[in-house]
Design a protein around this motif. Structure first.
Motif, PDB file in Angstrom:
ATOM      1  N   GLY A  18       0.884  -1.170   0.000  1.00 32.05           N
ATOM      2  CA  GLY A  18       0.000   0.000   0.000  1.00 32.05           C
ATOM      3  C   GLY A  18       0.916   1.214   0.000  1.00 32.05           C
ATOM      4  O   GLY A  18       2.019   1.134  -0.512  1.00 32.05           O
ATOM      5  N   TYR A  19       0.498   2.285   0.525  1.00 27.74           N
ATOM      6  CA  TYR A  19       1.344   3.477   0.553  1.00 27.74           C
ATOM      7  C   TYR A  19       2.448   3.295   1.603  1.00 27.74           C
ATOM      8  O   TYR A  19       2.168   3.287   2.799  1.00 27.74           O
ATOM      9  CB  TYR A  19       0.513   4.718   0.867  1.00 27.74           C
ATOM     10  N   ILE A  20       3.670   3.153   1.148  1.00 27.22           N
ATOM     11  CA  ILE A  20       4.788   3.005   2.095  1.00 27.22           C
ATOM     12  C   ILE A  20       5.153   4.390   2.612  1.00 27.22           C
ATOM     13  O   ILE A  20       5.481   5.289   1.829  1.00 27.22           O
ATOM     14  CB  ILE A  20       5.999   2.360   1.404  1.00 27.22           C
ATOM     15  N   SER A  21       5.060   4.557   3.916  1.00 25.45           N
ATOM     16  CA  SER A  21       5.332   5.874   4.494  1.00 25.45           C
ATOM     17  C   SER A  21       6.502   5.831   5.471  1.00 25.45           C
ATOM     18  O   SER A  21       6.833   6.840   6.083  1.00 25.45           O
ATOM     19  CB  SER A  21       4.080   6.390   5.218  1.00 25.45           C
ATOM     20  N   ASP A  22       7.129   4.670   5.562  1.00 24.85           N
ATOM     21  CA  ASP A  22       8.172   4.495   6.568  1.00 24.85           C
ATOM     22  C   ASP A  22       9.314   3.679   5.955  1.00 24.85           C
ATOM     23  O   ASP A  22       9.054   2.718   5.222  1.00 24.85           O
ATOM     24  CB  ASP A  22       7.570   3.735   7.760  1.00 24.85           C
ATOM     25  N   PRO A  23      10.560   4.025   6.252  1.00 20.61           N
ATOM     26  CA  PRO A  23      11.675   3.240   5.691  1.00 20.61           C
ATOM     27  C   PRO A  23      11.612   1.761   6.069  1.00 20.61           C
ATOM     28  O   PRO A  23      12.116   0.913   5.327  1.00 20.61           O
ATOM     29  CB  PRO A  23      12.914   3.906   6.315  1.00 20.61           C
ATOM     30  N   ASN A  24      10.988   1.447   7.214  1.00 26.78           N
ATOM     31  CA  ASN A  24      10.884   0.034   7.616  1.00 26.78           C
ATOM     32  C   ASN A  24      10.013  -0.774   6.659  1.00 26.78           C
ATOM     33  O   ASN A  24      10.045  -2.006   6.677  1.00 26.78           O
ATOM     34  CB  ASN A  24      10.306  -0.075   9.034  1.00 26.78           C
ATOM     35  N   GLY A  25       9.247  -0.082   5.841  1.00 25.95           N
ATOM     36  CA  GLY A  25       8.375  -0.782   4.890  1.00 25.95           C
ATOM     37  C   GLY A  25       9.071  -1.152   3.588  1.00 25.95           C
ATOM     38  O   GLY A  25       8.470  -1.792   2.720  1.00 25.95           O
ATOM     39  N   VAL A  26      10.329  -0.774   3.461  1.00 18.86           N
ATOM     40  CA  VAL A  26      11.050  -1.054   2.209  1.00 18.86           C
ATOM     41  C   VAL A  26      11.550  -2.497   2.201  1.00 18.86           C
ATOM     42  O   VAL A  26      12.397  -2.875   3.013  1.00 18.86           O
ATOM     43  CB  VAL A  26      12.239  -0.086   2.032  1.00 18.86           C
ATOM     44  N   SER A  53       1.648   9.691  -4.962  1.00 22.15           N
ATOM     45  CA  SER A  53       0.500  10.545  -4.640  1.00 22.15           C
ATOM     46  C   SER A  53       0.212  10.567  -3.141  1.00 22.15           C
ATOM     47  O   SER A  53      -0.586  11.385  -2.672  1.00 22.15           O
ATOM     48  CB  SER A  53      -0.737  10.066  -5.397  1.00 22.15           C
ATOM     49  N   GLY A  54       0.849   9.670  -2.386  1.00 23.20           N
ATOM     50  CA  GLY A  54       0.681   9.686  -0.926  1.00 23.20           C
ATOM     51  C   GLY A  54       1.082  11.031  -0.340  1.00 23.20           C
ATOM     52  O   GLY A  54       0.564  11.442   0.711  1.00 23.20           O
ATOM     53  N   ILE A  55       1.984  11.731  -1.016  1.00 25.00           N
ATOM     54  CA  ILE A  55       2.389  13.066  -0.540  1.00 25.00           C
ATOM     55  C   ILE A  55       1.229  14.039  -0.718  1.00 25.00           C
ATOM     56  O   ILE A  55       0.874  14.786   0.203  1.00 25.00           O
ATOM     57  CB  ILE A  55       3.640  13.539  -1.312  1.00 25.00           C
ATOM     58  N   ALA A  56       0.609  14.002  -1.904  1.00 22.19           N
ATOM     59  CA  ALA A  56      -0.538  14.890  -2.149  1.00 22.19           C
ATOM     60  C   ALA A  56      -1.714  14.544  -1.239  1.00 22.19           C
ATOM     61  O   ALA A  56      -2.507  15.407  -0.865  1.00 22.19           O
ATOM     62  CB  ALA A  56      -0.960  14.781  -3.618  1.00 22.19           C
ATOM     63  N   ARG A  57      -1.808  13.286  -0.855  1.00 29.27           N
ATOM     64  CA  ARG A  57      -2.926  12.847  -0.008  1.00 29.27           C
ATOM     65  C   ARG A  57      -2.631  13.079   1.473  1.00 29.27           C
ATOM     66  O   ARG A  57      -3.432  12.718   2.343  1.00 29.27           O
ATOM     67  CB  ARG A  57      -3.202  11.357  -0.243  1.00 29.27           C
ATOM     68  N   ARG A 150       6.273  -5.148 -19.186  1.00 29.47           N
ATOM     69  CA  ARG A 150       5.354  -5.171 -18.050  1.00 29.47           C
ATOM     70  C   ARG A 150       5.694  -6.338 -17.126  1.00 29.47           C
ATOM     71  O   ARG A 150       5.872  -7.472 -17.580  1.00 29.47           O
ATOM     72  CB  ARG A 150       3.916  -5.310 -18.551  1.00 29.47           C
ATOM     73  N   VAL A 151       5.778  -6.029 -15.865  1.00 31.07           N
ATOM     74  CA  VAL A 151       6.080  -7.042 -14.855  1.00 31.07           C
ATOM     75  C   VAL A 151       4.772  -7.494 -14.219  1.00 31.07           C
ATOM     76  O   VAL A 151       3.987  -6.661 -13.757  1.00 31.07           O
ATOM     77  CB  VAL A 151       7.027  -6.474 -13.771  1.00 31.07           C
ATOM     78  N   ARG A 152       4.561  -8.770 -14.226  1.00 28.58           N
ATOM     79  CA  ARG A 152       3.373  -9.324 -13.554  1.00 28.58           C
ATOM     80  C   ARG A 152       3.867 -10.218 -12.435  1.00 28.58           C
ATOM     81  O   ARG A 152       4.136 -11.407 -12.640  1.00 28.58           O
ATOM     82  CB  ARG A 152       2.509 -10.105 -14.533  1.00 28.58           C
ATOM     83  N   ILE A 153       4.002  -9.635 -11.275  1.00 30.78           N
ATOM     84  CA  ILE A 153       4.557 -10.357 -10.134  1.00 30.78           C
ATOM     85  C   ILE A 153       3.514 -11.308  -9.565  1.00 30.78           C
ATOM     86  O   ILE A 153       2.369 -10.928  -9.329  1.00 30.78           O
ATOM     87  CB  ILE A 153       5.038  -9.365  -9.059  1.00 30.78           C
ATOM     88  N   VAL A 154       3.940 -12.553  -9.354  1.00 31.80           N
ATOM     89  CA  VAL A 154       3.065 -13.541  -8.725  1.00 31.80           C
ATOM     90  C   VAL A 154       3.196 -13.371  -7.224  1.00 31.80           C
ATOM     91  O   VAL A 154       4.262 -13.543  -6.652  1.00 31.80           O
ATOM     92  CB  VAL A 154       3.470 -14.971  -9.132  1.00 31.80           C
ATOM     93  N   SER A 155       2.119 -12.979  -6.588  1.00 36.22           N
ATOM     94  CA  SER A 155       2.181 -12.675  -5.162  1.00 36.22           C
ATOM     95  C   SER A 155       0.810 -12.896  -4.530  1.00 36.22           C
ATOM     96  O   SER A 155      -0.227 -12.847  -5.197  1.00 36.22           O
ATOM     97  CB  SER A 155       2.632 -11.217  -4.966  1.00 36.22           C
ATOM     98  N   ASP A 156       0.814 -13.150  -3.219  1.00 35.72           N
ATOM     99  CA  ASP A 156      -0.448 -13.295  -2.492  1.00 35.72           C
ATOM    100  C   ASP A 156      -1.062 -11.940  -2.166  1.00 35.72           C
ATOM    101  O   ASP A 156      -2.236 -11.845  -1.833  1.00 35.72           O
ATOM    102  CB  ASP A 156      -0.221 -14.051  -1.171  1.00 35.72           C
ATOM    103  N   ALA A 157      -0.231 -10.919  -2.260  1.00 38.90           N
ATOM    104  CA  ALA A 157      -0.707  -9.581  -1.908  1.00 38.90           C
ATOM    105  C   ALA A 157      -1.706  -9.085  -2.947  1.00 38.90           C
ATOM    106  O   ALA A 157      -1.683  -9.521  -4.100  1.00 38.90           O
ATOM    107  CB  ALA A 157       0.483  -8.621  -1.828  1.00 38.90           C
ATOM    108  N   PRO A 158      -2.595  -8.164  -2.564  1.00 35.88           N
ATOM    109  CA  PRO A 158      -3.538  -7.613  -3.540  1.00 35.88           C
ATOM    110  C   PRO A 158      -2.785  -6.961  -4.687  1.00 35.88           C
ATOM    111  O   PRO A 158      -1.806  -6.252  -4.471  1.00 35.88           O
ATOM    112  CB  PRO A 158      -4.300  -6.541  -2.739  1.00 35.88           C
ATOM    113  N   GLN A 159      -3.206  -7.255  -5.894  1.00 35.85           N
ATOM    114  CA  GLN A 159      -2.501  -6.755  -7.077  1.00 35.85           C
ATOM    115  C   GLN A 159      -3.371  -5.759  -7.823  1.00 35.85           C
ATOM    116  O   GLN A 159      -3.645  -5.924  -9.007  1.00 35.85           O
ATOM    117  CB  GLN A 159      -2.127  -7.916  -8.001  1.00 35.85           C
TER     118      GLN A 159
END
Ligand SMILES: [Mg+2]
Length: 339
Positions: A18-26, A53-57, A150-159
């Motif tokens: 989602g919107y990463i707002s913290d370096p720990n989320g990298v 856009s997290g900055i604008a939000r 285009r990268v289509r990452i296979v992941s369990d996370a919402p895409q």
């Protein structure tokens, strides 16, 4: 020739919860450092172009984003990889922070970030690539005149970003950045080897470069957006570039060096082919004949040294055989030489 790969950040280089707002989320996606290193070795600059856009939000600030990108660079550096620049767009028309609540040509799918990077660094957009996981990445690349993956990452996370517009078709579709890098390097090798002309369509669709920057000059730490390209009331930072270690920038081969390297590669290839061609049946047969001729001569000499009358006739026989074989060997060698 100056070329780059523009790389989307979220879900292409790092995991996107989602919107990463913290370096720990990298969190780097598997193998991205290998992809970045291989692209750099192939002569591409690695430039991140990311909508933020997290900055604008109002979810995080540009200072927060700087820390996030510092962490991204640190994690890559730990694995021996390096980004040449990071460009981001903080704007969004529905933003809640007045300063950033606006349309911007920097926001993908518009190609502003790519054009600015090309202008800042004197890039040939027809030789550049855009790699990203969403349709807006691909559209931005296409509008800038780049080839796209285009990268289509296979992941369990919402895409969410991967379920968007399917009408935008990239040149290639892959599962991760490593596969994308492999394609880019392969295509670059093919171009270097065969000198294929630049597709006319790519040039024809390339929009004009951003007029505010001077080619070849190092980009400033912060650069105002071109006023005529955005409806934003205030110019704001749309790009972030890290101070470049002079060694890596200066190490980029010049046109002359590239040509010399190309020639050297060609000569080596020809030399290898020549070595292969040197082997022939005639030479092999001649060598074998000569070996047997020497053996026959040796037998003849041994027989003569025996001082036996019977053996003299045997020695004569082997001497004749030796001369015959030597003659045949010389014939084979002559045929080979005249081929
Ligand atoms: Mg993305």
């Amino acid at each position: 020739m100056n070329k780059a790969v523009f790389i989307d950040r979220d879900n292409t280089i790092i995991d996107d919860p989602g919107y990463i707002s913290d370096p720990n989320g990298v969190k780097l996606l598997p193998g991205v450092e290998l992809a970045i290193k291989s692209l750099a070795q192939a002569g591409f600059k690695n430039i991140v172009c990311t909508n933020q856009s997290g900055i604008a939000r109002g979810m995080f600030t540009e200072d927060d984003l700087d820390k996030i990108h510092a962490e991204l660079r640190r994690q890559l550096a730990d694995k021996g990889a390096r980004l040449d620049a990071i460009y981001y767009c903080p704007y969004h028309p529905q933003g809640t922070v007045d300063k950033y609540a606006c349309e911007s040509d920097m926001r993908k799918p518009k190609p502003g970030m790519l054009l600015k990077a090309a202008s800042d660094r004197g890039l040939d957009l027809a030789e550049c690539w855009m790699v990203g996981d969403s349709a807006r990445d691909i559209e931005a690349g296409q509008r800038a005149g780049c080839r796209t993956i285009r990268v289509r990452i296979v992941s369990d996370a919402p895409q969410g970003s991967q379920q968007d517009d399917e009408s935008v078709q990239a040149d290639f579709t892959v599962r991760n950045l490593v596969e994308a890098a492999r394609i880019i390097v392969r295509e670059a090798d093919r171009t270097d080897t065969w000198e294929t002309p630049t597709p006319a369509a790519a040039i024809a669709t390339a929009p004009p470069a951003v007029p505010t920057a001077t080619q070849g000059t190092p980009p400033p730490a912060t650069t105002p957006q071109a006023q005529e390209q955005t409806a934003c009331p205030e110019p704001a930072t749309a790009s972030q570039t890290e101070p470049q270690p002079p060694t890596e920038t200066d190490d980029a081969p010049s046109e002359d060096q590239k040509v010399r390297m190309e020639i050297l590669t060609h000569v080596r290839r020809m030399s290898r082919n020549s070595e292969i061609e040197e082997f022939s049946f005639m030479k092999l047969a001649g060598g074998v004949m000569q070996l047997f001729a020497l053996l026959a001569l040796l037998v003849a000499v041994i027989c003569i040294l025996g001082n036996d009358v019977e053996k003299v006739s045997i020695a004569t026989f082997w001497a004749i055989i030796s001369v015959s074989l030597q003659t045949m060997a010389l014939t084979f060698f002559t045929i080979q030489r005249n081929k």
